[in-house]
Design a protein around this motif. Structure first.
Motif, short mmCIF file in Angstrom:
data_model
loop_
_atom_site.label_atom_id
_atom_site.label_comp_id
_atom_site.label_asym_id
_atom_site.label_seq_id
_atom_site.Cartn_x
_atom_site.Cartn_y
_atom_site.Cartn_z
N ARG A 71 -16.74 -74.85 35.99
CA ARG A 71 -15.39 -74.33 36.22
C ARG A 71 -14.64 -75.12 37.27
NH1 ARG A 71 -18.39 -69.49 36.42
NH2 ARG A 71 -17.96 -69.30 38.66
N ALA A 77 -14.56 -78.97 33.90
CA ALA A 77 -13.42 -78.62 33.05
C ALA A 77 -12.11 -79.21 33.57
CB ALA A 77 -13.33 -77.10 32.90
N PRO A 78 -11.81 -79.12 34.87
CA PRO A 78 -10.57 -79.77 35.35
C PRO A 78 -10.57 -81.28 35.15
CG PRO A 78 -11.35 -78.17 36.95
CD PRO A 78 -12.43 -78.30 35.92
N SER A 101 -10.07 -81.96 31.28
CA SER A 101 -8.73 -81.60 30.79
C SER A 101 -7.65 -82.48 31.41
CB SER A 101 -8.44 -80.13 31.08
OG SER A 101 -8.42 -79.87 32.47
N GLY A 102 -7.93 -83.06 32.60
CA GLY A 102 -6.92 -83.88 33.27
C GLY A 102 -7.07 -85.36 33.06
N PHE A 140 -10.14 -83.06 25.54
CA PHE A 140 -11.05 -81.97 25.83
C PHE A 140 -11.02 -81.02 24.64
CE2 PHE A 140 -11.99 -78.34 29.08
CZ PHE A 140 -13.29 -78.25 28.61
N ARG A 183 -8.84 -70.73 29.44
CA ARG A 183 -8.16 -71.22 30.64
C ARG A 183 -7.63 -72.63 30.42
NH1 ARG A 183 -11.55 -71.42 36.11
NH2 ARG A 183 -11.95 -69.27 35.41
N HIS A 184 -8.35 -73.42 29.59
CA HIS A 184 -7.95 -74.82 29.39
C HIS A 184 -7.38 -75.07 27.99
CE1 HIS A 184 -9.49 -76.38 33.20
NE2 HIS A 184 -10.39 -75.44 33.10
#
Length: 294
Positions: free
Chosen positions: A13, A17-18, A21-22, A28, A45-46
């Motif tokens: 988390r 994931a950040p 996704s970034g 992703f 969330r993503h």
């Protein structure tokens, strides 16, 4: 490159994931976890799909990132490699040498790229320092202290596998990832468990002629937590620099390394084979700590 995430815990988390996704060159694609409800929450969330079937995720992506305990990671990584997925793995690679070897063999057989995320190796300042010191002759000794406060504070990382395996397996890989490229491979290991709870002391005899000592703990007082590496030799004293970058930028660089390895076919220095060597050294130290002999 389409990439899926295996795992839904704090590290997944907060970091994985950040980072996925970034990243500009990654798509992703989805999340799988051992707890379906957590996978659904993280996926929502993503804005990606939550997978109930891990093999369905493997079939839909080009690569997987893994944020799971080492014994779980190893089995799924080998399975993902056999499905043709490139591997962005966490340290330690596996909980046993046999598990680690299975990952390496599966990746080799499938001709997929692999990168194991050792944080310092993907932070610009520490990595540049490691490269510089590796070219300096005459190192006499090295000293690494990697002290965490996971068990002495309210940390979300006081997970069952860390309680079972301790600092040797959690922060020991970080220390080895810095020392091995500079001082060379290890030919002899000595270890002793002196100090509070999981604190471990490891002495290494390197093929380059130098020795190194590691002090590892997840039980340090919060005010004493931190990492330091010092080298001494003919050139004087060199100290590992800090980096302002946290885990997310470093993970993005690890993903860059995976993309490069996948495109060029050239293994990265922190591939699964290096992760296996780290696992072998950790196992040798663990045997000593638990009375298994040298």
């Amino acid at each position: 490159m389409r990439i899926g995430l295996l795992g839904t815990g704090p590290w997944a988390r907060m970091a994985h994931a950040p980072a996925l996704s970034g990243h500009d060159e990654l798509e992703f694609a989805g999340v799988w976890g051992r707890r379906p409800e957590a996978a659904k929450e993280l996926a929502e969330r993503h804005g990606v799909r939550a997978y109930d079937d891990v093999d369905a995720l493997f079939a839909d992506v080009d690569a997987v990132a893994v944020a799971l305990p080492p014994d779980v990671q190893a089995g799924l990584a080998a399975r993902a490699a056999r499905a043709g997925c490139h591997l962005l793995l966490d340290k330690p690679l596996a909980a046993t040498v046999e598990q680690g070897r299975a990952v390496v063999e599966a990746a080799d057989a499938a001709d997929v790229a692999s990168v194991v995320f050792f944080t310092a190796r993907f932070q610009p300042e520490p990595e540049a320092w490691i490269t510089e010191q590796a070219g300096v002759p005459g190192w006499f000794t090295g000293r690494a202290q990697w002290l965490g406060a996971v068990f002495s504070s309210e940390s979300p990382f006081a997970t069952p596998w860390r309680r079972e395996k301790g600092a040797l397996w959690d922060v020991g890989p970080h220390a080895l990832s810095v020392l091995l490229p500079v001082l060379g491979d290890v030919r002899r290991v000595t270890a002793a468990a002196y100090g509070p709870r999981d604190t471990a002391h490891v002495v290494l005899d390197h093929t380059g002629g130098a020795s190194s000592t590691l002090t590892l703990s997840l039980t340090a007082p919060p005010a004493a937590a931190g990492a330091a590496v010092e080298l001494r030799g003919e050139a004087g004293v060199a100290v590992l620099p800090d980096s302002p970058d946290g885990a997310v930028p470093a993970l993005k660089r690890a993903a860059d390394a995976l993309l490069t390895a996948a495109r060029t076919g050239r293994p990265h220095a922190c591939d699964a084979a290096f992760g296996l060597r780290v696992t072998e050294i950790l196992t040798a130290a663990d045997d000593l700590l638990n009375g298994g002999g040298r």
